[in-house]
Design a protein around this motif. Structure first.
Motif, PDB file in Angstrom:
ATOM      1  N   MET A 139       0.813  -1.217   0.000  1.00  0.00           N
ATOM      2  CA  MET A 139       0.000   0.000   0.000  1.00  0.00           C
ATOM      3  C   MET A 139       0.847   1.267   0.000  1.00  0.00           C
ATOM      4  SD  MET A 139      -3.029  -1.118   2.630  1.00  0.00           S
ATOM      5  CE  MET A 139      -3.848   0.483   2.560  1.00  0.00           C
ATOM      6  N   THR A 140       2.036   1.232   0.612  1.00  0.00           N
ATOM      7  CA  THR A 140       2.838   2.445   0.767  1.00  0.00           C
ATOM      8  C   THR A 140       4.064   2.497  -0.123  1.00  0.00           C
ATOM      9  OG1 THR A 140       4.172   1.483   2.565  1.00  0.00           O
ATOM     10  CG2 THR A 140       2.103   2.582   3.175  1.00  0.00           C
ATOM     11  N   GLY A 141       4.511   1.348  -0.621  1.00  0.00           N
ATOM     12  CA  GLY A 141       5.730   1.312  -1.415  1.00  0.00           C
ATOM     13  C   GLY A 141       6.998   1.424  -0.592  1.00  0.00           C
ATOM     14  N   ALA A 142       6.889   1.340   0.718  1.00  0.00           N
ATOM     15  CA  ALA A 142       8.048   1.490   1.595  1.00  0.00           C
ATOM     16  C   ALA A 142       8.748   0.152   1.819  1.00  0.00           C
ATOM     17  CB  ALA A 142       7.618   2.082   2.941  1.00  0.00           C
ATOM     18  N   ASP A 143      10.028   0.233   2.142  1.00  0.00           N
ATOM     19  CA  ASP A 143      10.790  -0.934   2.588  1.00  0.00           C
ATOM     20  C   ASP A 143      10.813  -0.916   4.115  1.00  0.00           C
ATOM     21  OD1 ASP A 143      11.453  -1.781  -0.023  1.00  0.00           O
ATOM     22  OD2 ASP A 143      13.081  -0.327  -0.101  1.00  0.00           O
ATOM     23  N   ILE A 144      10.498  -2.057   4.725  1.00  0.00           N
ATOM     24  CA  ILE A 144      10.364  -2.114   6.183  1.00  0.00           C
ATOM     25  C   ILE A 144      11.250  -3.223   6.732  1.00  0.00           C
ATOM     26  CG2 ILE A 144       8.747  -2.431   8.093  1.00  0.00           C
ATOM     27  CD1 ILE A 144       6.524  -1.484   6.220  1.00  0.00           C
ATOM     28  N   ASP A 145      12.035  -2.879   7.744  1.00  0.00           N
ATOM     29  CA  ASP A 145      12.920  -3.848   8.401  1.00  0.00           C
ATOM     30  C   ASP A 145      12.684  -3.761   9.907  1.00  0.00           C
ATOM     31  OD1 ASP A 145      14.881  -5.671   9.008  1.00  0.00           O
ATOM     32  OD2 ASP A 145      16.532  -4.237   8.819  1.00  0.00           O
ATOM     33  N   ILE A 146      12.228  -4.860  10.505  1.00  0.00           N
ATOM     34  CA  ILE A 146      11.917  -4.895  11.932  1.00  0.00           C
ATOM     35  C   ILE A 146      13.002  -5.675  12.666  1.00  0.00           C
ATOM     36  CG2 ILE A 146      10.219  -5.566  13.671  1.00  0.00           C
ATOM     37  CD1 ILE A 146       8.073  -5.393  11.562  1.00  0.00           C
TER      38      ILE A 146
END
Length: 304
Positions: free
Chosen positions: A132-139
């Motif tokens: 939905m956001t096009g972001a890359d996410i690293d947790i």
């Protein structure tokens, strides 16, 4: 600086070239490709007004007199100051806010015990946020979340969605939300308010004053809808109504919601036959029929 990167001072760079011939040296400012290819030195200098921050030097001759190199540095310094004058005339300091279209990486922190909820079963929820956001996410294992995006809106929206999962705000009567229609039924449409909380917009509230035979005549799954919380019952079920100019009921239109009040739907003549409009039938209002029946019962009780 235009992107809003908070640097301490503007930096400019200049390229220097040199032609050497039988002990004679000529230093060239801002070399072109031909001079770079055919010259004897490729010397690039970058820095602020006060400091040199980077140097790159390629030589095609053996050895270089120190005074020639010092002269090239001074020539590069003078050229660099001219470029810095142009930069500072255009934008003297970095912008206070990062440009909305500038790439960025932001970090937030969530409780460790909420990591699983953010990721979701088999990564479903985190993949939905990425899509939905096009972001890359690293947790990270300690709850640190790094969010990278090519522009600010995607990173900010991803951070908001993650925060709502990890630290959900309570849904309150009177508050407004813009949510996605996640399901339609014969009696209304379910709208997602916050992660894990949906509310129902009854079909009677979707017709703009007219009765609808089908919810899909007004909304479809995937539509974004602005709604207001009208009621939350004892079981936590949320009743919503759509808001906005496009949902206003035109003056004089039929109130479609009025038909759901559970009133007497029998024709008026049937109600008259039964003794009036729901009043006390043992009293005077509409009680003529009751008195007639009472007389007949008394007549039957008289001895013949």
């Amino acid at each position: 600086m235009d992107a809003g990167v908070p640097i301490k001072a503007p930096v400019a760079g200049i390229a220097m070239g040199m032609i050497a011939d039988e002990g004679r040296y000529v230093t060239l400012t801002d070399i072109l490709g031909a001079e770079d290819a055919l010259g004897d030195m490729d010397f690039k200098v970058a820095g602020t007004r006060e400091f040199v921050t980077a140097i790159q030097l390629d030589m095609k001759v053996t050895g270089l007199p120190g005074e020639v190199l010092a002269g090239a540095l001074q020539q590069a310094h003078d050229a660099r100051l001219i470029i810095l004058d142009v930069i500072e005339d255009t934008i003297p300091v970095p912008r206070e806010e990062v440009n909305p279209i500038a790439p960025r990486i932001i970090s937030i922190h969530i409780p460790v015990d909420k990591i699983g909820e953010v990721i979701g079963p088999k990564g479903k929820r985190i993949n939905e946020i990425i899509a939905m956001t096009g972001a890359d996410i690293d947790i990270q294992d300690d709850g640190t979340v790094f969010i990278g995006s090519k522009e600010g809106a995607g990173a900010d929206e991803a951070a908001r969605m993650i925060e709502e999962i990890a630290n959900p705000r309570p849904v309150l009567v009177g508050e407004r939300y813009t949510g996605q229609v996640v399901k339609t039924t014969t009696f209304g449409a379910f709208v997602n308010l916050v992660p894990g909380r949906d509310g129902l917009v009854h079909i009677s509230k979707l017709g703009k004053g007219k009765r609808l035979s089908n919810v899909e005549d007004a909304v479809h799954e995937g539509d974004m809808l602005e709604v207001e919380v009208q009621e939350i019952d004892g079981q936590g079920k949320i009743s919503l109504k759509p808001v906005g100019e496009e949902w206003e009921v035109p003056a004089g239109s039929e109130d479609a919601s009025g038909g759901d009040r559970g009133g007497d739907r029998r024709p008026s003549r049937d109600r008259d036959r039964s003794g009036g409009g729901g009043g006390d039938r043992s009293g005077g209002g509409g009680g003529g029929g009751d008195r007639s029946r009472g007389k007949r019962f008394r007549d039957r009780e008289q001895p013949s």
